[in-house]
Design a protein around this motif. Structure first.
Motif, PDB file in Angstrom:
ATOM      1  N   ASP A 346       0.826  -1.208   0.000  1.00 15.45           N
ATOM      2  CA  ASP A 346       0.000   0.000   0.000  1.00 15.45           C
ATOM      3  C   ASP A 346       0.862   1.261   0.000  1.00 15.45           C
ATOM      4  O   ASP A 346       0.536   2.247  -0.685  1.00 15.45           O
ATOM      5  N   THR A 347       1.932   1.237   0.767  1.00 16.77           N
ATOM      6  CA  THR A 347       2.811   2.403   0.838  1.00 16.77           C
ATOM      7  C   THR A 347       3.431   2.709  -0.521  1.00 16.77           C
ATOM      8  O   THR A 347       3.423   3.857  -0.988  1.00 16.77           O
ATOM      9  N   LEU A 348       3.971   1.673  -1.180  1.00 10.00           N
ATOM     10  CA  LEU A 348       4.647   1.882  -2.452  1.00 10.00           C
ATOM     11  C   LEU A 348       3.674   2.295  -3.548  1.00 10.00           C
ATOM     12  O   LEU A 348       3.949   3.228  -4.318  1.00 10.00           O
ATOM     13  N   VAL A 349       2.551   1.633  -3.627  1.00 11.13           N
ATOM     14  CA  VAL A 349       1.563   1.992  -4.654  1.00 11.13           C
ATOM     15  C   VAL A 349       1.077   3.423  -4.429  1.00 11.13           C
ATOM     16  O   VAL A 349       0.898   4.198  -5.369  1.00 11.13           O
ATOM     17  N   GLY A 350       0.879   3.792  -3.173  1.00  6.11           N
ATOM     18  CA  GLY A 350       0.440   5.146  -2.861  1.00  6.11           C
ATOM     19  C   GLY A 350       1.466   6.202  -3.223  1.00  6.11           C
ATOM     20  O   GLY A 350       1.112   7.353  -3.490  1.00  6.11           O
ATOM     21  N   MET A 351       2.745   5.811  -3.259  1.00  5.14           N
ATOM     22  CA  MET A 351       3.808   6.768  -3.588  1.00  5.14           C
ATOM     23  C   MET A 351       3.894   7.049  -5.084  1.00  5.14           C
ATOM     24  O   MET A 351       4.606   7.954  -5.502  1.00  5.14           O
ATOM     25  N   LEU A 352       3.205   6.266  -5.911  1.00  2.00           N
ATOM     26  CA  LEU A 352       3.316   6.399  -7.360  1.00  2.00           C
ATOM     27  C   LEU A 352       2.115   7.104  -7.953  1.00  2.00           C
ATOM     28  O   LEU A 352       1.697   6.830  -9.078  1.00  2.00           O
ATOM     29  N   ASN A 353       1.572   8.063  -7.219  1.00  2.00           N
ATOM     30  CA  ASN A 353       0.318   8.710  -7.629  1.00  2.00           C
ATOM     31  C   ASN A 353       0.468   9.613  -8.858  1.00  2.00           C
ATOM     32  O   ASN A 353      -0.522   9.975  -9.478  1.00  2.00           O
TER      33      ASN A 353
END
Length: 398
Positions: A346-353
């Motif tokens: 979740d953290t990594l996917v959220g960082m690729l906004n």
């Protein structure tokens, strides 16, 4: 260097920094760089286009002196960043009658950065011209290449485009004109990836605009001059296009071998399926190499162990880098191992906004990868192949 003639009345007077190895305390410079400046001498007036980095004061002034530059009427500032404008105050002191020519946004930055007085600055607008007698400069305002103040200067009579950072390369060389295409291409793609890629859509529009100009020579602010403009124009058309390659970029860290085993298995599965792979062990990777790989890869798979409750800090940096560079990547996934839980995916996917990507189902494992994990990685490889075929067809990723 000294003053080298490009065409009659136009000389290169910039400096070469062979030893610099980092820019903005961020961008690696494995091959040094140059700070290009150009003197345009008309029948009535003389213009200096840009200056140099403050660290190169002595060689830059030496170039002007050796070039016999007794008068400068105008200093054209295409961009206020200090590697271009840093010696402007000294030039205005040495040539007290000179006026600065730039756009309104750049004027404000020059006042803030260097304390240049209002009365020394002539503000021009997009498309305006400046006569030097038998030579005419035309100004093209091109914001967000790569700052909001950037502009290009076109010398009409000689069909020379002084392109500022656009079309540049961090490359120290004794060659005035680009001669080694392969060496230049790598340096130029790295430069584009690290500096220009976030502004890809803006650059695409300016490339279209430049098609209406006859351009015989391109003089960028860094790297060699282009006597064959089609080489760099074609490269930029490719890099800024929406086309991607059948390639997967895998930045990874592995603390105790679990994530590395997953990466190895996925790389093998992708390779067997005809997908090109570029993997980067982040403890060893030059970030410029990673940025270059991101330019045209169809997919990014981020691989990380869980540290406490999230991704490894070096993987966080790589994800942040990808997000701000905004490559044209179409798909993203994550593979991760963990000990007792966390929110790594979740953290990594959220960082690729900032990326316009589809997220392919990640693969996670508690501890060391099992046979079931291998099945999941095969499923991920098959899904990547499917997405690539649907999205871009089967193309070579090498």
């Amino acid at each position: 260097m000294s003053a080298y003639e490009i065409v009659p009345g136009v000389h290169a007077v910039g400096t070469v920094d062979w030893d610099r190895r980092i820019f903005d305390e961020l961008v690696p410079l494995p091959h040094g760089t140059s700070y290009n400046a150009f003197l345009v001498q008309g029948s009535e007036k003389t213009a200096l286009i840009d200056t140099s980095d403050p660290e190169m004061e002595l060689p830059f002034i030496t170039n002007l002196m050796k070039g016999g530059v007794g008068q400068i009427d105008y200093v054209v500032v295409n961009h206020a960043e200090q590697d271009h404008s840093g010696l402007l105050p000294l030039i205005l002191e040495l040539y007290s009658d000179a006026r600065v020519v730039t756009n309104a946004t750049c004027k404000d930055l020059l006042k803030n950065f260097l304390g240049i007085a209002d009365e020394k600055i002539i503000v021009i607008k997009d498309g305006e011209t400046l006569s030097l007698g038998d030579k005419t400069l035309e100004f093209l305002i091109t914001p967000w290449v790569h700052w909001p103040d950037t502009m290009l200067t076109y010398l009409k009579e000689d069909k020379i485009l002084f392109s500022c950072d656009l079309f540049g390369a961090h490359l120290a060389t004794s060659d005035l004109f680009m001669s080694d295409t392969s060496e230049w291409y790598t340096a130029a793609k790295r430069y584009y990836a690290e500096i220009m890629m976030p502004f890809r859509n803006s650059i695409k529009g300016y490339l279209e605009r430049l098609k209406s100009y006859q351009i015989a020579i391109i003089c960028p602010s860094h790297g060699p001059i282009h006597g064959r403009p089609e080489t760099v124009l074609e490269a930029y058309a490719d890099w800024t296009s929406d086309e991607v390659k059948n390639t997967v970029v895998i930045p990874y860290i592995s603390m105790h071998g679990s994530t590395k085993a997953m990466v190895d298995y996925l790389v093998r599965a992708l390779t067997e399926r005809g997908v090109g792979v570029k993997q980067f062990q982040l403890n060893l990777t030059d970030t410029g190499d990673l940025a270059m790989a991101l330019v045209d890869a169809a997919t990014i798979v981020i691989a990380t162990p869980t540290v406490l409750f999230g991704p490894h800090p070096k993987v966080v940096y790589a994800a942040y880098l990808a997000n701000i560079l905004k490559p044209k990547t179409r798909f993203v996934s994550v593979i991760t191992s963990y000990g007792w839980g966390g929110k790594t995916v979740d953290t990594l996917v959220g960082m690729l906004n900032h990326l316009k990507v589809e997220v392919i189902e990640p693969v996670t494992v508690k501890g060391y990868p099992t046979e079931e994990t291998q099945k999941d990685l095969i499923r991920l490889a098959d899904e990547i192949v499917k997405k690539h075929k649907e999205s871009i067809g089967v193309k070579s990723g090498v």
